[in-house]
Design an enzyme around this catalytic site. Structure first.
Site, PDB file in Angstrom:
ATOM      1  N   PRO A 143       0.837  -1.210   0.000  1.00 28.00           N
ATOM      2  CG  PRO A 143      -0.242  -1.215   2.071  1.00 28.00           C
ATOM      3  CD  PRO A 143       0.659  -2.018   1.192  1.00 28.00           C
ATOM      4  CD  GLU A 144       3.480   3.223  -4.172  1.00 26.01           C
ATOM      5  OE1 GLU A 144       3.429   4.423  -4.504  1.00 26.01           O
ATOM      6  OE2 GLU A 144       4.036   2.357  -4.865  1.00 26.01           O
TER       7      GLU A 144
END
Ligand SMILES: [Zn+2]
Length: 271
Positions: free
Chosen positions: A2-3
């Site tokens: 996840p960014e």
């Protein structure tokens, strides 16, 4: 992994469901004890029940839950973590590691294939979060970006991904922003012209907003706060598209190695 757009999507998903709720328990699955980094497991189990969630904040990729007693529950999802809101009794997800039941027959579930994510319960969040650079999603100014890049000989992509300089750009969105700006990922960061910095600044904002609009990118494990995959992986221009034609000019997208990571770019559109 996840960014920033993914973590922000999770934050916005959870917000209406959990703010004002109280934790009623802590259940940590066998083998997942290391997810709790601070305090001790016993103290974590003892302290959390009864505490009301006052909000959800994000600092970089950390999710912070300010609690009614002044402490913070902090979660970092790392590579494969997810935080999902469910009814108590809903079928368990694969890799469910922690259940945090709430006082309305729902619960926060922490799932994590690789068990690299972490949780903390602390008074002072800066002890965990540390000193972060400016946030790529929160009002990043062109002058700030200029000062992040100026004088640096390292490849621009590596500098963009250095979380002590700029928080929130990982592999996917750094590749995408550089494509949109027409700048090759291998260019020394300090060599960008004023125009290029301006374009890159606009591109970072556009890429992150687009990704949020598609509720994040699910190339591997990412799911949002309700357990659904994002859609932005269907809209990327270069990331993981090596050998496929550029949407702008038709040239095959290339893949290079760059400091242990891969970079994807169009050799025609990016200078
Ligand atoms: Zn192209």
């Amino acid at each position: 992994m996840p960014e920033l757009p993914e973590v922000e999507t999770i934050r916005l998903d959870l917000l209406p469901h959990v703010v004002g709720r109280r934790f009623t328990g802590v259940e940590i699955m066998p083998g997942a004890e290391k997810v709790v980094a601070l305090p001790s497991l016993e103290e974590f189990r003892r302290a959390l029940p009864g505490l009301r969630i006052e909000g959800i904040e994000r600092r970089g990729k950390y999710l912070l839950f300010p609690l009614a007693d002044g402490r913070y529950l902090i979660v970092h999802l790392r590579m494969t973590g997810a935080l999902i809101h469910r009814r108590v009794g809903a079928p368990a997800e694969s890799y469910l590691r922690v259940r945090l039941p709430l006082d309305d027959k729902t619960e926060l579930r922490y799932t994590d294939l690789r068990k690299l994510g972490m949780m903390w319960l602390v008074v002072d969040p800066t002890l965990v979060v540390g000193k972060l650079g400016p946030d790529a999603l929160e009002a990043l100014q062109p002058t700030t970006l200029r000062s992040v890049l100026d004088g640096r000989r390292a490849p621009v992509k590596a500098v963009l991904m250095d979380q002590t300089r700029l928080v929130g750009l990982g592999n996917i969105y750094a590749d995408e922003a550089l494509f949109l700006a027409g700048v090759r990922p291998t260019r020394p960061a300090g060599s960008l012209t004023a125009d290029e910095v301006e374009r890159l600044h606009g591109a970072i904002g556009e890429v992150l907003r687009d990704a949020m609009g598609h509720r994040g990118s699910s190339f591997s494990d990412y799911v949002d706060g309700e357990g659904r995959e994002g859609m932005h992986q269907l809209h990327v221009k270069v990331y993981r598209r090596s050998g496929e034609p550029c949407h702008v000019c038709g040239t095959a997208i290339e893949r290079i190695r760059l400091g242990g990571r891969s970079g994807h770019f169009c050799p025609h559109c990016q200078k």
